[in-house]
Design a protein around this motif. Structure first.
Motif, PDB file in Angstrom:
ATOM      1  N   UNK A   3       0.838  -1.210   0.000  1.00  0.00           N
ATOM      2  CA  UNK A   3       0.000   0.000   0.000  1.00  0.00           C
ATOM      3  C   UNK A   3       0.864   1.248   0.000  1.00  0.00           C
ATOM      4  N   UNK A   6       2.156   1.764  -3.410  1.00  0.00           N
ATOM      5  CA  UNK A   6       1.109   2.227  -4.331  1.00  0.00           C
ATOM      6  C   UNK A   6       0.910   3.740  -4.194  1.00  0.00           C
ATOM      7  N   UNK A  89     -11.741  11.038   1.174  1.00  0.00           N
ATOM      8  CA  UNK A  89     -12.807  10.089   1.505  1.00  0.00           C
ATOM      9  C   UNK A  89     -12.563   8.745   0.815  1.00  0.00           C
ATOM     10  N   UNK A  92      -9.551   7.135   2.711  1.00  0.00           N
ATOM     11  CA  UNK A  92      -9.860   6.715   4.082  1.00  0.00           C
ATOM     12  C   UNK A  92     -10.923   5.619   4.123  1.00  0.00           C
ATOM     13  N   UNK A  93     -11.564   5.331   2.981  1.00  0.00           N
ATOM     14  CA  UNK A  93     -12.492   4.195   2.964  1.00  0.00           C
ATOM     15  C   UNK A  93     -11.917   3.021   2.153  1.00  0.00           C
ATOM     16  N   UNK A  94     -10.680   3.191   1.684  1.00  0.00           N
ATOM     17  CA  UNK A  94      -9.984   2.077   1.021  1.00  0.00           C
ATOM     18  C   UNK A  94      -9.294   1.251   2.114  1.00  0.00           C
ATOM     19  N   UNK A  95      -9.006  -0.028   1.824  1.00  0.00           N
ATOM     20  CA  UNK A  95      -8.361  -0.855   2.863  1.00  0.00           C
ATOM     21  C   UNK A  95      -6.895  -0.461   3.053  1.00  0.00           C
ATOM     22  N   UNK A 245     -10.928  11.961  10.943  1.00  0.00           N
ATOM     23  CA  UNK A 245     -12.016  10.969  10.985  1.00  0.00           C
ATOM     24  C   UNK A 245     -13.016  11.298  12.097  1.00  0.00           C
TER      25      UNK A 245
ATOM     26  N   UNK B  45     -21.037   7.226   5.861  1.00  0.00           N
ATOM     27  CA  UNK B  45     -19.619   7.394   6.198  1.00  0.00           C
ATOM     28  C   UNK B  45     -19.224   6.502   7.376  1.00  0.00           C
ATOM     29  N   UNK B  48     -18.933   2.886   6.054  1.00  0.00           N
ATOM     30  CA  UNK B  48     -17.788   2.613   5.183  1.00  0.00           C
ATOM     31  C   UNK B  48     -16.461   2.778   5.914  1.00  0.00           C
ATOM     32  N   UNK B  49     -16.524   3.059   7.210  1.00  0.00           N
ATOM     33  CA  UNK B  49     -15.285   3.157   7.992  1.00  0.00           C
ATOM     34  C   UNK B  49     -14.585   4.495   7.851  1.00  0.00           C
ATOM     35  N   UNK B  50     -15.261   5.482   7.267  1.00  0.00           N
ATOM     36  CA  UNK B  50     -14.627   6.797   7.099  1.00  0.00           C
ATOM     37  C   UNK B  50     -14.551   7.529   8.423  1.00  0.00           C
ATOM     38  N   UNK B  70     -10.780  -2.286   8.665  1.00  0.00           N
ATOM     39  CA  UNK B  70     -10.078  -2.683   7.430  1.00  0.00           C
ATOM     40  C   UNK B  70     -10.808  -3.818   6.715  1.00  0.00           C
ATOM     41  N   UNK B  73     -13.747  -2.348   5.027  1.00  0.00           N
ATOM     42  CA  UNK B  73     -13.380  -1.557   3.845  1.00  0.00           C
ATOM     43  C   UNK B  73     -12.988  -2.456   2.667  1.00  0.00           C
ATOM     44  N   UNK B  74     -12.465  -3.649   2.973  1.00  0.00           N
ATOM     45  CA  UNK B  74     -12.128  -4.592   1.889  1.00  0.00           C
ATOM     46  C   UNK B  74     -13.369  -5.081   1.174  1.00  0.00           C
ATOM     47  N   UNK B  78     -17.806   1.885  -2.291  1.00  0.00           N
ATOM     48  CA  UNK B  78     -18.434   3.124  -1.824  1.00  0.00           C
ATOM     49  C   UNK B  78     -18.313   4.214  -2.874  1.00  0.00           C
ATOM     50  N   UNK B 101      -4.519  -0.677  -4.565  1.00  0.00           N
ATOM     51  CA  UNK B 101      -4.813  -0.477  -3.138  1.00  0.00           C
ATOM     52  C   UNK B 101      -5.646  -1.628  -2.584  1.00  0.00           C
ATOM     53  N   UNK B 102      -6.419  -2.247  -3.483  1.00  0.00           N
ATOM     54  CA  UNK B 102      -7.266  -3.361  -3.049  1.00  0.00           C
ATOM     55  C   UNK B 102      -6.611  -4.721  -3.317  1.00  0.00           C
TER      56      UNK B 102
END
Lengths: 247, 313
Positions: A3, A6, A89, A92-95, A245, B45, B48-50, B70, B73-74, B78, B101-102
């Protein structure tokens, strides 16, 4: 690790399409080049006062100082702009862990500075050809190590500051003011105070470079100092993202 | 797949959402309806863990959104209300960045497939900054669908699209919703009616109604009101219909020849009404239940939710 890479590689590539990065690269390399050229042209005159041939410090010295002015321009948008564009956003919502994001941003900027430093190696190379029997490679190596450590610390602090703002201009000026304080002003109380000046002397960012690494001296204390500042900046950045957050 | 219990979020002294409780199952499209500032985006939000909630609990795809953020979010795709795009990247590079990223193994094939799905296959090499708003929305949707998430959370997914694109995106959401859990917010009521299996009306941070669109439409009032249209004057018929068993009141309708009946029962009494009309010597032109439109229900519930009451199944 993936990550971080990336994020870092996106940032690194982004510098090559960003006008600010080109301005920074131009100013950085042109200024170092001009100072280097003047040093060589005046070498014979100044030999009277400095009875030794120029060495790598004529390149690394100006480079370290230029980082003071250029690194805020490279770090200002890193996290502030994500906030402004709404892409924070997305991140912060990506893993992705918050510290991975901050570290990735820092690494992208560091690799860009490292690239500029790599290009600047042309100057010591020229010097090595001009001087017989060549320049001191130890001074060259430690000087460049010093430049990279100064860059790491400034970029670390810059990323941390960028994370606190949504406006990149604000991030730029706050970074610049902090660097000016740490590079110049913090040394003033060190020389004025009869007692307790050591703390300020230790915090002086310039002295850890100009008193040792530039002349080829490696002190563990200097390395620890710059790495600590880097870690402090990255930690601050991570906390700032975390606080976002909660707001 | 989404389970929310007593979810509350405070911004300083302002309560954005108050003790929300709801569920959405796999294969269900749940619509989140409410006026601006009702708490829809805040809820999404949190899911989605924001951002964390102030209190309460939420699980998405079996994972706690705060404890196992995490993992959540996986598994979530969103699309925020402001589509988050890097305008300096090409569509392909942007999706590649998200795929990395995923940690998607077959990123390039997935990107091609997803672009095909959202109808953007021919724009992969174009810069996002040069795309129209509708196309950007589709790129955002592609980003959300890229990893084939178990749960899809879409904040106003059709906003800014032209009518043709709206239809395409709605069809896409309906297709995706067959296998996955979709939570979408909208303030377009007809959209909720068309694509949602269930809607949840939220106002001032609280759920004021939760049901299927058709049940909501039948509503408390709608199920017990009928419209009768005859050929001729209604005055003579009003009294006769008002006396029928099960009819509470009978009053003239808005148009000539119309009568509105309020029923006291939910039982089927339309045959009796039809017979009464015909035996009275009138021609019966129309006899149908009057359902409140979703708009009416929405306005009524959101106008004053303290007086509006809840209509939960």
């Amino acid at each position: 690790m993936r990550n971080i890479w990336t994020i870092a590689s996106r940032e690194y590539k982004h510098y090559f399409i960003s006008p600010i990065a080109y301005v920074v690269a131009f100013l950085f390399l042109a200024t170092v080049g001009i100072i280097f050229a003047l040093t060589i042209l005046n070498a014979n005159d100044s030999a009277l006062y400095y009875p030794s041939a120029p060495d790598a410090s004529s390149v690394t010295g100006p480079m370290a100082f230029l980082l003071l002015l250029t690194s805020p321009a490279l770090t200002m948008r890193l996290l502030a702009d994500e906030q402004r564009m709404g892409t924070m956003e997305l991140l912060l919502t990506a893993p992705l862990r918050d510290w991975e994001l901050v570290l990735g941003k820092w690494l992208g900027a560091f690799l860009f500075i490292a690239t500029l430093a790599g290009v600047s190696l042309i100057f010591p190379l020229i010097l090595d050809i001009l001087i017989d029997p060549g320049i001191d490679k130890g001074v060259l190596f430690v000087g460049y190590l010093g430049v990279l450590l100064v860059a790491a610390a400034m970029l670390g602090l810059g990323v941390g500051i960028s994370a606190m703002f949504s406006n990149q201009v604000a991030a730029f000026f706050v970074s610049l003011v902090i660097f000016v304080i740490m590079w110049w002003l913090i040394g003033v109380p060190a020389s004025l105070l009869p007692n307790g000046g050591e703390v300020f002397r230790y915090l002086d960012m310039a002295s850890h470079f100009y008193e040792s690494m530039i002349i080829g001296v490696i002190n563990l204390a200097d390395i620890v100092y710059y790495l600590s500042l880097t870690a402090l900046g990255l930690f601050t950045g991570t906390i700032a993202v975390e606080i976002r957050r909660w707001r | 797949m989404i389970r929310v219990e007593g979810l509350t979020k405070d911004y300083g002294s302002r309560r954005a959402i108050n003790a929300l409780t709801f569920e959405a199952q796999q294969g269900e499209v749940l619509g989140f309806l409410g006026p601006n500032g009702a708490g829809k985006t805040t809820t999404m939000r949190i899911l989605t863990g924001y951002m964390p909630a102030s209190s309460g609990r939420a699980t998405v795809a079996g994972y706690d959104v705060m404890e196992e953020s995490l993992e959540v979010r996986r598994r979530v795709g969103y699309l925020p209300e402001t589509v988050p795009l890097y305008t300096d990247m090409t569509v392909f590079d942007y999706l590649k960045f998200m795929a990395n990223l995923r940690h998607l193994p077959d990123a390039e094939a997935r990107i091609d497939e997803t672009l095909e799905l959202v109808g953007m296959a021919d724009r992969a090499g174009g810069y996002i900054g040069k795309l129209s708003k509708g196309m950007r929305q589709r790129v955002g949707l592609a980003q959300a669908l890229l990893h084939r998430p178990e749960v899809l959370i879409l904040d106003e997914p059709t906003i800014g699209l032209d009518p043709g694109q709206v239809v395409e995106v709605r069809n896409l959401i309906r297709d995706v919703g067959r296998e996955r859990t979709v939570l979408l917010s909208t303030h377009i009521l007809s959209e909720a009616q068309q694509i949602c299996d269930r809607v949840l009306i939220i106002n001032k941070g609280e759920i004021v109604a939760e049901d299927t669109p058709s049940n909501l439409q039948m509503g408390l009032e709608g199920a017990t009101r009928l419209l009768v249209r005859i050929n001729g004057d209604t005055a003579a018929l009003l009294e006769k219909l008002g006396e029928l068993e099960g009819v509470q009141t009978a009053k003239p309708g808005a148009e000539k020849g119309e009568i509105e009946l309020n029923l006291a029962t939910r039982e089927e009494i339309r045959p009796e009404i039809a017979r009464a009309v015909v035996s009275g010597g009138f021609d019966l032109l129309e006899l149908r239940p009057i359902g409140m439109s979703l708009e009416d229900i929405f306005l009524q519930l959101t106008r004053d939710n303290s007086a509006g009451g809840k209509s939960k199944e």
